[in-house]
Scaffold this motif. Structure first.
Motif, mmCIF file in Angstrom:
data_model
loop_
_atom_site.group_PDB
_atom_site.id
_atom_site.type_symbol
_atom_site.label_atom_id
_atom_site.label_comp_id
_atom_site.label_asym_id
_atom_site.label_seq_id
_atom_site.Cartn_x
_atom_site.Cartn_y
_atom_site.Cartn_z
ATOM 1 N N ALA A 56 48.599 48.182 29.867
ATOM 2 C CA ALA A 56 48.305 49.121 30.952
ATOM 3 C C ALA A 56 48.189 50.550 30.439
ATOM 4 N N ASP A 82 44.994 39.892 39.418
ATOM 5 C CA ASP A 82 44.994 41.224 40.008
ATOM 6 C C ASP A 82 45.468 42.300 39.039
ATOM 7 N N GLU A 83 46.113 41.904 37.948
ATOM 8 C CA GLU A 83 46.581 42.874 36.965
ATOM 9 C C GLU A 83 45.810 42.763 35.642
ATOM 10 N N GLN A 88 42.176 46.992 36.096
ATOM 11 C CA GLN A 88 42.716 48.272 35.629
ATOM 12 C C GLN A 88 41.628 49.217 35.113
#
Length: 295
Positions: A56, A82-83, A88
């Motif tokens: 991230a 979703d991550e 991102q």
């Protein structure tokens, strides 16, 4: 697309670490890196690479993100959910897969990143770890023209040969076929070496003669002379497991078109024998041991 900005590197293994080092030493830009292992991060820190806490962080800070992962499976996993990386991604960011992955995955990721306003390129690298250390890799790129133009100055930091193969997925197709041809050539060299030695002809003499004739090749000079002749197949190099994975991609492409590829199938079977014999983590020309084990 930004022509400047921070570079991120995710995956700092056999090829990823020297690629990241060349980027920080030659690009003049800030480089951040992430790997699940601490050792490559510590080595790269000495050259000025900033260690990221996680993926991230890289996605938040980098304008260009280079992925150097073992296979398409790891790339797909990193981009799932979703991550995942597409979720991102930031507008204008460019994500690049430097590994060998299925062309269909490259096309799918291009669409998913585009939905976020980000660019994607498949840019698998070829040649040896030594070439990666020297910054002399060959890169085969599948990308839209404007993304390729933005990437090329960065690729030049670790590659001497850069080919724009076409739209997304095309770089993977060319790289997969490059590896297929290389594997089949090493099989042929292994066969020739085994026959020569069984007939009392010195292997070094054979390969030197081939290098002066029409059988000369990159595979002969780099895999034949440096691995097959001395019988040296170290670990922490491009392994038999990786080579079998890449051949699997080639076989999938051929089968999808109904094309018979007996040479590639034979090379895949020899790699499977090497893996079954416990040599899966060794440098992939170890497949040549099949010709000595059978004697």
């Amino acid at each position: 697309m930004s022509a400047a900005g921070t570079i991120g590197c995710i995956g700092l293994g056999v090829m990823g670490e020297p690629i990241c080092r060349n980027l920080v030493q030659k690009s003049g830009r800030r480089v951040i890196g992430f790997d699940t292992r601490e050792a490559p991060l510590a080595r790269l820190a000495a050259h000025g690479v900033c260690a990221a806490v996680g993926v991230a962080d890289v996605m938040r800070e980098a304008d260009f993100v280079f992925l150097s992962l073992p296979s398409g499976r790891e790339v797909a996993a990193l981009c799932a959910g979703d991550e995942g990386l597409p979720a991102q991604a930031q507008r204008g960011q460019i994500i690049v897969d430097l590994g060998t992955s299925p062309p269909a995955l490259a096309r799918d990721l291009t669409e998913r990143f585009a939905a976020r306003g980000a660019g994607f390129a498949d840019a698998p690298v070829a040649r040896t770890r030594a070439a990666a250390e020297r910054g002399e890799l060959s890169v085969m790129v599948g990308a839209a023209p404007e993304i390729f133009a933005a990437l090329r100055p960065l690729l030049e930091n670790f590659a001497t040969d850069i080919t724009h193969c076409g739209p997304p997925g095309a770089g993977q197709v060319v790289k997969i076929l490059n590896n297929m041809v290389l594997a089949e050539t090493v099989v042929a060299l292994s066969e020739a070496l085994a026959i020569a030695r069984s007939e009392g002809v010195d292997g070094a003499l054979l390969f030197e003669a081939l290098a002066r004739g029409s059988a000369d090749s990159f595979a002969l000079r780099n895999h034949g002379m440096k691995a097959l002749l001395p019988g040296e197949f170290p670990e922490r190099a491009f392994s038999a497991l990786y080579a079998r994975k890449d051949l699997g991609y080639a076989l999938d492409l051929a089968r999808g078109q109904g094309l018979p590829v007996a040479g590639a199938e034979n090379a895949a079977q020899l790699l499977e024998r090497a893996i079954a014999a416990g040599d899966g983590e060794r440098y992939w020309p170890v497949l040549s041991r099949a010709f000595t084990r059978s004697r």
